[in-house]
Design a protein around this motif. Structure first.
Motif, PDB file in Angstrom:
ATOM      1  N   GLN A  44       0.835  -1.194   0.000  1.00 36.97           N
ATOM      2  CA  GLN A  44       0.000   0.000   0.000  1.00 36.97           C
ATOM      3  C   GLN A  44       0.876   1.251   0.000  1.00 36.97           C
ATOM      4  O   GLN A  44       1.999   1.243   0.479  1.00 36.97           O
ATOM      5  CB  GLN A  44      -0.905   0.032   1.245  1.00 36.97           C
ATOM      6  N   HIS A  62      -0.700   6.797   3.760  1.00 38.91           N
ATOM      7  CA  HIS A  62      -0.809   6.542   5.192  1.00 38.91           C
ATOM      8  C   HIS A  62       0.002   7.540   6.044  1.00 38.91           C
ATOM      9  O   HIS A  62      -0.402   7.867   7.163  1.00 38.91           O
ATOM     10  CB  HIS A  62      -0.384   5.109   5.538  1.00 38.91           C
ATOM     11  N   HIS A 119      -4.926   8.050  15.005  1.00 40.43           N
ATOM     12  CA  HIS A 119      -4.313   6.991  15.816  1.00 40.43           C
ATOM     13  C   HIS A 119      -4.178   7.424  17.278  1.00 40.43           C
ATOM     14  O   HIS A 119      -4.631   6.747  18.191  1.00 40.43           O
ATOM     15  CB  HIS A 119      -2.942   6.631  15.243  1.00 40.43           C
ATOM     16  N   VAL A 153      -6.282   5.142  19.782  1.00 42.50           N
ATOM     17  CA  VAL A 153      -5.538   4.064  20.448  1.00 42.50           C
ATOM     18  C   VAL A 153      -4.937   4.546  21.779  1.00 42.50           C
ATOM     19  O   VAL A 153      -4.814   3.782  22.729  1.00 42.50           O
ATOM     20  CB  VAL A 153      -4.443   3.520  19.501  1.00 42.50           C
ATOM     21  N   TRP A 172       6.398  11.986   9.771  1.00 42.68           N
ATOM     22  CA  TRP A 172       6.086  10.606  10.173  1.00 42.68           C
ATOM     23  C   TRP A 172       7.374   9.826  10.453  1.00 42.68           C
ATOM     24  O   TRP A 172       7.528   9.189  11.498  1.00 42.68           O
ATOM     25  CB  TRP A 172       5.283   9.913   9.083  1.00 42.68           C
ATOM     26  N   MET A 232       8.911   8.320  14.079  1.00 47.89           N
ATOM     27  CA  MET A 232       9.319   6.934  14.336  1.00 47.89           C
ATOM     28  C   MET A 232      10.732   6.923  14.929  1.00 47.89           C
ATOM     29  O   MET A 232      11.035   6.182  15.865  1.00 47.89           O
ATOM     30  CB  MET A 232       9.293   6.114  13.044  1.00 47.89           C
ATOM     31  N   GLN A 282      10.089   0.276  12.714  1.00 48.51           N
ATOM     32  CA  GLN A 282       9.092  -0.179  13.694  1.00 48.51           C
ATOM     33  C   GLN A 282       9.690  -1.252  14.608  1.00 48.51           C
ATOM     34  O   GLN A 282       9.498  -1.204  15.823  1.00 48.51           O
ATOM     35  CB  GLN A 282       7.874  -0.738  12.950  1.00 48.51           C
ATOM     36  N   ASP A 308       8.373   0.636  21.867  1.00 44.88           N
ATOM     37  CA  ASP A 308       7.127  -0.045  22.186  1.00 44.88           C
ATOM     38  C   ASP A 308       6.802  -1.171  21.213  1.00 44.88           C
ATOM     39  O   ASP A 308       5.722  -1.754  21.281  1.00 44.88           O
ATOM     40  CB  ASP A 308       5.972   0.968  22.228  1.00 44.88           C
ATOM     41  N   ARG A 356      -1.249  -4.527  20.371  1.00 38.20           N
ATOM     42  CA  ARG A 356      -1.771  -3.192  20.088  1.00 38.20           C
ATOM     43  C   ARG A 356      -1.288  -2.762  18.703  1.00 38.20           C
ATOM     44  O   ARG A 356      -0.159  -3.034  18.323  1.00 38.20           O
ATOM     45  CB  ARG A 356      -1.222  -2.233  21.135  1.00 38.20           C
ATOM     46  N   PHE A 357      -2.147  -2.023  18.008  1.00 39.28           N
ATOM     47  CA  PHE A 357      -1.779  -1.534  16.678  1.00 39.28           C
ATOM     48  C   PHE A 357      -0.893  -0.314  16.775  1.00 39.28           C
ATOM     49  O   PHE A 357      -1.212   0.628  17.481  1.00 39.28           O
ATOM     50  CB  PHE A 357      -3.042  -1.214  15.863  1.00 39.28           C
ATOM     51  N   PRO A 358       0.230  -0.317  16.062  1.00 39.77           N
ATOM     52  CA  PRO A 358       1.061   0.885  16.010  1.00 39.77           C
ATOM     53  C   PRO A 358       0.448   1.902  15.047  1.00 39.77           C
ATOM     54  O   PRO A 358      -0.483   1.566  14.303  1.00 39.77           O
ATOM     55  CB  PRO A 358       2.391   0.359  15.475  1.00 39.77           C
ATOM     56  N   ALA A 359       0.996   3.118  15.036  1.00 37.56           N
ATOM     57  CA  ALA A 359       0.434   4.180  14.195  1.00 37.56           C
ATOM     58  C   ALA A 359       0.469   3.803  12.714  1.00 37.56           C
ATOM     59  O   ALA A 359      -0.378   4.233  11.939  1.00 37.56           O
ATOM     60  CB  ALA A 359       1.190   5.477  14.430  1.00 37.56           C
ATOM     61  N   SER A 360       1.443   2.986  12.323  1.00 37.50           N
ATOM     62  CA  SER A 360       1.572   2.647  10.910  1.00 37.50           C
ATOM     63  C   SER A 360       0.618   1.533  10.470  1.00 37.50           C
ATOM     64  O   SER A 360       0.596   1.169   9.305  1.00 37.50           O
ATOM     65  CB  SER A 360       3.020   2.244  10.592  1.00 37.50           C
ATOM     66  N   VAL A 361      -0.121   0.977  11.399  1.00 38.18           N
ATOM     67  CA  VAL A 361      -1.110  -0.047  11.046  1.00 38.18           C
ATOM     68  C   VAL A 361      -2.488   0.402  11.533  1.00 38.18           C
ATOM     69  O   VAL A 361      -2.768   0.349  12.722  1.00 38.18           O
ATOM     70  CB  VAL A 361      -0.754  -1.429  11.651  1.00 38.18           C
ATOM     71  N   SER A 362      -3.314   0.872  10.612  1.00 44.22           N
ATOM     72  CA  SER A 362      -4.697   1.204  10.970  1.00 44.22           C
ATOM     73  C   SER A 362      -5.516  -0.076  10.912  1.00 44.22           C
ATOM     74  O   SER A 362      -5.260  -0.938  10.082  1.00 44.22           O
ATOM     75  CB  SER A 362      -5.275   2.224   9.994  1.00 44.22           C
ATOM     76  N   GLN A 399      -4.603  -1.556   7.288  1.00 43.86           N
ATOM     77  CA  GLN A 399      -4.159  -0.594   6.297  1.00 43.86           C
ATOM     78  C   GLN A 399      -2.834  -0.004   6.780  1.00 43.86           C
ATOM     79  O   GLN A 399      -2.674   0.229   7.977  1.00 43.86           O
ATOM     80  CB  GLN A 399      -5.218   0.525   6.241  1.00 43.86           C
ATOM     81  N   GLY A 400      -1.919   0.227   5.855  1.00 45.57           N
ATOM     82  CA  GLY A 400      -0.658   0.856   6.272  1.00 45.57           C
ATOM     83  C   GLY A 400       0.429   0.659   5.259  1.00 45.57           C
ATOM     84  O   GLY A 400       0.273  -0.103   4.294  1.00 45.57           O
ATOM     85  N   PRO A 401       1.544   1.360   5.451  1.00 48.05           N
ATOM     86  CA  PRO A 401       2.586   1.386   4.426  1.00 48.05           C
ATOM     87  C   PRO A 401       3.367   0.077   4.271  1.00 48.05           C
ATOM     88  O   PRO A 401       4.147  -0.039   3.340  1.00 48.05           O
ATOM     89  CB  PRO A 401       3.501   2.526   4.887  1.00 48.05           C
ATOM     90  N   GLY A 427      -7.145  -0.269  21.602  1.00 43.09           N
ATOM     91  CA  GLY A 427      -6.449  -0.767  20.421  1.00 43.09           C
ATOM     92  C   GLY A 427      -5.716  -2.087  20.576  1.00 43.09           C
ATOM     93  O   GLY A 427      -4.773  -2.345  19.836  1.00 43.09           O
TER      94      GLY A 427
END
Lengths: 542, 542
Positions: free
Chosen positions: A6, A9, A18, A22, A203, A207, B208, B213, B358-364, B388-390, B424
């Motif tokens: 994808q 984002h 987010h 979250v 972004w 990170m 990531q 975290d 938990r979902f990180p910011a890069s994974v919606s 969704q995410g990069p 989350g």
């Protein structure tokens, strides 16, 4: 062959969604001088939506610029979120700019709206008439009635404007390469230059701030952001906190050592970020008024070099490690962070920690020597640092004809001079424009200044290069004597004789009342050079 | 308005340059069965350059695919670096695929070259004749002479091919969105499907992995990568290690509990990653052969759910926390990581740690219910997880007509069913295709299986849905009785009666010798359903 991954984002709206969902219970705490006001990230999400709706109602559209002239507080944080997430561009105005710089940057960025803290209205108001694109001023945390704006500018109360606005907003999709936020650098030469950070660069930088070997920001943190939000995006803490769910503590305008100590006692943050002068002031305050600050797992120091003595004092007397870092407005600002290799212990560990730090994978670095050739990383070769990476500026805002000298071959010329170790640790020795080129060798003005300032009778010392027929340039030392002390140039030269190499020993000395300073408090060597050229310095020659 | 930030930089060649220079002394250690062989990251840089030169000499050009059929070792790591950095695409062939799947993926990806470990030659050789695009096979860590290849395929010795190659390579610039590496998923339906990771997605994913975290990978780590490099990129450890300078320990083919315990004793890694079965095996081994493994700061477990009893055993008996994580080939694979909020203590902390994370910011993430509507995050609503995410797949390799059902509205349908808490954290209850839809409610086949398997007489149990006129579907339980034990369907139904809701209590039971398994060892419910349709199961009905 294209990947099947994808795209997109990486945007402030994703970050806001987010963080406010979250990490809904994480908080932004703003110091009020006597206590705190607190907002959760869920409330921040609603707050930002109200602000975005309010700005839309004032006609803010597309990628128009919205300025902020504010301290670090919850309203500034809402602006950090709302403005880029709605597709507009946040322009953080540095409240410490000289008046002509301030009007220049507002006009250059074409700010449509400025949000100003009530206590800062007197600083902004006199210059509004010259800000040609500003149509609205929103007064937060203060009395909007107190501002008499020039014709053509409407004044609004932040609270009244937001009251009744919907607490949701249909955040648009934006291209990750579009501008999210702007910051102008206040150099000592020419007009301030604008850097426009992208959604993508913010972004990636966020990170990095959360990486274990960088600032290590985590959900478990409560981060005291002392470094101003109008100064290189508060080193990325606001957005990184939103990304990871770290709570934020904002000092608002209370940046003196006493209030900072009060905030520490009241909120017990685990992390903090500020320039060395703040930590020096706090150290003196703590030494006079002892207080347990061991809740701080670490504090990050950048902006200028942290004196080793200060690093030792914090660690040995207060149990708080100082993490030294280097960066600049053009680098978002995270350039390097001085986390020693795991196998470095004892004195070797300290030697690593004194450096400006190690380059992360997202920041490529090289050293360029006088001849334009790349120098080795051998801890000895001294050259100008150039950097490359996804959160490094490729140009200044307004086109490639603005200071093109700063960029070449896809690299940013930092203007910093130093050396790099074989394992990628940077040690800066000078600014490129301040380095003294003497007989084919470089003399660091900063090293000389520090050595002169280590004399107890010296309050301040600034070193500039002056033309020399034989050696091209030689150092001139301008000394401010400490109040109540006396010292001569001969005595200082004698003092230096066993501390610097013989060929570096300065022949030219002058005594002045004060070193001229820039708007952000750095030595203004341009003015010092001008004073010298005008013959206004009384110089002793050896 | 465009930003003024630099573009590009996110590539495997940048990563390799960084890792081999800034972290030159970090190491890759490969277990040999009785000891180790070690390579520094500086040597890895030279090794990768030699491999890239060798592949060029074989005619590998542009974005051609180069397959690997290898264990986790230094040669596989060099392939991870060299192939994407030279602009080609690394295709990690899963050595556990069924023969027809293996030839399918090699042909589908159009692999030009395959690098194979000597010990794996017997597994690969019989299928080479059907791999239509393969022109060269390179045998590493073994005897190339032992491989008789079909006509049209040249066989090379890895060592001989690399000997004499230059140890530098002029790594080309690549678009960050181009493919760097490919991995095929081995589902239970249809042909394997290819996921092509981009340089960009790998870069972001590596950051990531190094976030505090997330997996918290740091320069101070020595990471034991047990999860195979042919299985979802060894969960991103190889590239993340290169990014941050963490040393790597590679078990090669020695994945049994005994050798893993030996590697732990010899290398004392600080971090490790593997699927639950590996840890279960190691736990039994350690219980029989006690050994201090407290050098492990943490181990990450994913691939399938970690049993809570195992998490407690490692933490309470060996002082090693298990970090539970969820992901899939289509998610690079890091989807969620179960690091509890800082304020969760005691039993509440454990409850968070049992979740998939938990979902990180890069994974919606979102949950979609039966009706196609998005469900709330209330820890109760159960639906299919979409992400969704990069670093999440947008399609499968080969075009949008390959399994288009998996993707809609820009989201990946994970095929996993579960619930999400308001903060989350994901709890999976089933695979979407295995969930039993009974009277408008969903029954988790996994929950039922776990409950049945908690009976001491049960070795294995698999639950599938069977058609029911009144309720649409009802559960059928297939039970494998533990060797030497006896149990009836009535007794098991009685056992379940106070453990599951009344309406979930299964009416259909069958006893089988073994649960059919997929090539990666998961329950093959498709085959179980087929057996049922063919009337081959002897079923007791209540």
């Amino acid at each position: 062959m294209l990947s099947t991954m994808q795209d997109g984002h990486l945007s402030i709206s994703t970050l806001l969604r987010h963080g406010s969902k979250v990490h809904a219970t994480s908080t932004i705490t703003t110091w009020t001088g006597s206590g705190t006001r607190r907002e959760t990230f869920a409330q921040l999400g609603a707050h930002a939506a109200k602000l975005a709706n309010a700005l839309r109602s004032l006609g803010v559209t597309g990628d128009q610029r919205v300025g902020t002239f504010m301290w670090n507080n919850a309203e500034h944080m809402a602006a950090y979120c709302a403005i880029p997430a709605m597709g507009a561009v946040l322009h953080t105005l540095n409240i410490r700019l000289f008046p002509e710089q301030l009007t220049f940057v507002a006009n250059h960025a074409e700010d449509q709206v400025i949000i100003v803290d009530g206590t800062l209205v007197p600083l902004l108001a006199p210059h509004l008439a010259e800000m040609k694109t500003v149509r609205h001023v929103i007064v937060a945390n203060g009395d909007a009635m107190a501002l008499e704006a020039p014709a053509g500018i409407e004044v609004h109360s932040y609270d009244e404007l937001l009251a009744g606005q919907p607490d949701t907003f249909d955040w648009p999709e934006v291209d990750e390469r579009s501008a999210a936020a702007m910051c102008y650098t206040s150099g000592t030469t020419g007009d301030p230059k604008g850097v426009a950070y992208s959604h993508r660069s913010i972004w990636l930088h966020s990170m990095q701030v959360c990486m274990t070997d960088s600032m290590r920001l985590a959900e478990s943190d409560k981060a005291l952001a002392i470094v101003p939000m109008f100064h290189a995006m508060s080193w990325g803490l606001p957005y990184a906190a939103l990304m990871i769910g770290a709570s934020l503590v904002m000092p608002d305008r209370f940046l003196q050592p006493g209030p900072i100590a009060e905030i520490l006692a009241a909120e017990k943050p685990t992390f903090a970020a500020a320039v060395p002068t703040i930590w020096q002031g706090l150290l003196q305050h703590l030494d006079a008024n002892p207080q347990d600050i061991s809740h701080l797992r670490e504090v990050v120091v950048g902006g200028s070099a942290a004196p080793p003595s200060m690093m030792h004092a914090f660690e040995e007397r207060y149990g708080v490690p100082i993490l030294h870092a280097w960066g600049m407005t053009e680098t978002s600002p995270l350039g390097s962070v001085a986390r020693p290799p795991a196998d470095a212990t004892g004195e070797r560990r300290w030697q690593y920690r004194y450096t400006q730090g190690r380059f992360p994978a997202s920041v490529s670095a090289r050293l360029i020597g006088d001849s334009g050739k790349e120098l080795p990383w051998d801890s000895e070769s001294v050259g100008e640092l150039e950097v490359q990476g996804p959160w490094i500026a490729a140009s200044y805002y307004g086109g490639s004809d603005i200071d093109p000298e700063k960029f070449h071959e896809g690299w940013l010329r930092t203007g910093d001079v130093g050396k790099i170790s074989s394992d990628g640790f940077l040690t800066l020795t000078d600014r490129a424009k301040d380095v003294i080129k003497s007989g084919g060798e470089w003399i660091s003005s900063v090293d000389l200044e520090n050595t002169v300032m280590s004399h107890p009778a010296v309050a301040e010392a600034a070193v500039i290069g002056v033309p020399d027929e034989k050696w091209d340039e030689r150092p001139l030392v301008a000394v401010v004597v400490r109040h109540g002390q006396q010292i001569t140039a001969s005595e200082l030269r004698e003092y230096l004789s066993d501390k610097v190499a013989k060929w570096q020993l300065p022949e030219h000395w002058t005594f002045i009342d004060e070193v001229p300073k820039t708007s952000v408090g750095k030595f203004d060597k341009k003015r010092l050079r001008a004073l010298n050229l005008e013959g206004k310095l009384d110089i002793t020659h050896f």
